[in-house]
Design a protein around this motif. Sequence first.
Motif, PDB file in Angstrom:
ATOM      1  N   VAL A 248       2.269  -0.454 -12.497  1.00  0.00           N
ATOM      2  CA  VAL A 248       2.745   0.619 -11.556  1.00  0.00           C
ATOM      3  C   VAL A 248       2.646   1.681 -12.553  1.00  0.00           C
ATOM      4  O   VAL A 248       3.457   1.892 -13.596  1.00  0.00           O
ATOM      5  N   LYS A 249       2.189   2.901 -12.246  1.00  0.00           N
ATOM      6  CA  LYS A 249       2.356   4.209 -12.960  1.00  0.00           C
ATOM      7  C   LYS A 249       2.438   5.308 -12.124  1.00  0.00           C
ATOM      8  O   LYS A 249       1.471   5.544 -11.059  1.00  0.00           O
ATOM      9  N   TYR A 297       4.280   0.282   3.269  1.00  0.00           N
ATOM     10  CA  TYR A 297       3.535   1.516   3.055  1.00  0.00           C
ATOM     11  C   TYR A 297       2.035   1.496   3.096  1.00  0.00           C
ATOM     12  O   TYR A 297       1.612   0.653   2.367  1.00  0.00           O
ATOM     13  N   ARG A 298       1.282   2.337   3.433  1.00  0.00           N
ATOM     14  CA  ARG A 298      -0.166   2.165   3.538  1.00  0.00           C
ATOM     15  C   ARG A 298      -0.783   3.134   2.397  1.00  0.00           C
ATOM     16  O   ARG A 298      -0.194   4.234   2.356  1.00  0.00           O
ATOM     17  N   GLY A 299      -1.297   2.535   1.775  1.00  0.00           N
ATOM     18  CA  GLY A 299      -2.179   3.576   0.643  1.00  0.00           C
ATOM     19  C   GLY A 299      -3.733   3.199   0.770  1.00  0.00           C
ATOM     20  O   GLY A 299      -4.086   2.607   1.891  1.00  0.00           O
ATOM     21  N   ARG A 300      -4.464   3.747  -0.079  1.00  0.00           N
ATOM     22  CA  ARG A 300      -5.838   3.474  -0.088  1.00  0.00           C
ATOM     23  C   ARG A 300      -6.321   3.478  -1.372  1.00  0.00           C
ATOM     24  O   ARG A 300      -5.822   3.942  -2.478  1.00  0.00           O
ATOM     25  N   ALA A 317       5.550   6.173  -2.189  1.00  0.00           N
ATOM     26  CA  ALA A 317       6.387   4.987  -1.625  1.00  0.00           C
ATOM     27  C   ALA A 317       7.060   4.156  -2.784  1.00  0.00           C
ATOM     28  O   ALA A 317       6.539   4.228  -3.957  1.00  0.00           O
ATOM     29  N   PRO A 318       7.916   3.491  -2.580  1.00  0.00           N
ATOM     30  CA  PRO A 318       8.416   2.682  -3.459  1.00  0.00           C
ATOM     31  C   PRO A 318       7.566   1.552  -3.764  1.00  0.00           C
ATOM     32  O   PRO A 318       7.369   0.571  -2.936  1.00  0.00           O
ATOM     33  N   VAL A 319       7.120   1.223  -5.002  1.00  0.00           N
ATOM     34  CA  VAL A 319       6.324   0.124  -5.382  1.00  0.00           C
ATOM     35  C   VAL A 319       6.715  -0.449  -6.947  1.00  0.00           C
ATOM     36  O   VAL A 319       7.013   0.594  -7.700  1.00  0.00           O
ATOM     37  N   ALA A 340      10.343  -0.491   3.971  1.00  0.00           N
ATOM     38  CA  ALA A 340      10.017   0.676   4.960  1.00  0.00           C
ATOM     39  C   ALA A 340      10.488   0.787   6.285  1.00  0.00           C
ATOM     40  O   ALA A 340       9.990   0.981   7.187  1.00  0.00           O
ATOM     41  N   SER A 341      11.611   0.082   6.468  1.00  0.00           N
ATOM     42  CA  SER A 341      12.139  -0.171   7.792  1.00  0.00           C
ATOM     43  C   SER A 341      12.123   1.125   8.366  1.00  0.00           C
ATOM     44  O   SER A 341      12.401   2.083   7.878  1.00  0.00           O
ATOM     45  N   GLY A 342      11.395   1.100   9.845  1.00  0.00           N
ATOM     46  CA  GLY A 342      11.312   2.431  10.662  1.00  0.00           C
ATOM     47  C   GLY A 342      10.172   3.002  10.512  1.00  0.00           C
ATOM     48  O   GLY A 342       9.651   3.349  11.718  1.00  0.00           O
TER      49      GLY A 342
END
Length: 378
Positions: A248-249, A297-300, A317-319, A340-342
Amino acid sequence: MTDLRLATINTGAITHNVETLRALVAPALVMAVVKADGYGHGAIESARAAISGGANWLGIADLTEALALRTAGIDAPLLAWLHQPGAIFGEAVRANVDLGVSNIAQLAEVAAASGTAFVHLKVDTGLHRNGAALSDWHEFFDAAAAHELAGRIRVRGIWSHLANAGAENDAQQIQQFSAAIVMAESVGLRPEFRHLAASEGAIKHPDARFTMVRLGISTYGLAPSDDVDASALGLVPAMTLSAPVVSVKRASAGAGVSYGFDFHCETDTTLALVPVGYGDGIPRHASNRGPVTINGYRGRVAGRVAMDQIVVDMGDAPVAVGDRAVLFGDPSNSVDSSLASGSAMPVPSADEWATAAGTINYEIVTRIGPRVVRRYEP
Ligand SMILES: *Cc1c(COP(=O)(O)O)cnc(C)c1O
């Protein structure tokens, strides 16, 4: 330790899908199609799950795939249909594998194998792939009747394949197929299994079901075309593709990502490195588009898909390293973490990847490569 690349196969979903489809098409029988390693899901495990769901037959393209099922101890009725000259028809007969036969020369080869071969005569009703051409039907059926009379074959089935080229063409093919059945009977053949439709035809056209339908993609919980709603039919996608985040960066707005810098970060963002690439069947055509969820969480995909890895733009997003990235699965299983609750986003579907790559869901699941570990969960 978790697997680096994982396709989790929900065998219960396959069983459930077959049960659901059986109810839909009854009284027609269901042949579950497990070719190409069960559309990437594993042929043997998919076959067992389909049989648990009440599949009456199994269908497969190649004889070698069919024999592998027999070696695994699967003794359900089994049809194989794509053969080269000199194929091992004798072994098929010994292993009790029914043979799709498409022309007179192939019929002669099958008849020459020792023992009585069980055959399903294939007629071309317009697709122009395998199957006897309309002008050859009579000769084809006559030859089959002669071989049957001599005890060399037993004609158990007659079949064809739809082009799915619109309702009008489907209706024409259905009519042609009915005509072929009448012609076959006129020379004394009595094929009890009459099958024309694959998933799309079976779902859309009750009059295409005859006595059996051959169901591939729908067995695995996916829709055969854009105008079929698989989840409304109660189908559940069986494959989930995931991998752990290995790096992760943070990157600054304007930073280029992956080969050729086809992607530049729009804002400061978090980039997650996920170890799946085109070597695993992730389409390079989905570069800059393919969807991924991490922690709900959605990324691409950011930049080009590489051979072994993709970079995923996750925004803020927290990753963390070790989090699980889900490329596709069952979108109704929306949450892949409580972080990601909610606001958890559904995991992407194979259909979304198909759209991102300009292809069909069939290709997305079938191309998942051998480096991806299949784990079977009931
Ligand atoms: C692959 C195949 C099927 C299954 O098709 P789906 O669209 O996946 O249901 C059926 N019949 C034949 C001859 C096939 O090759």
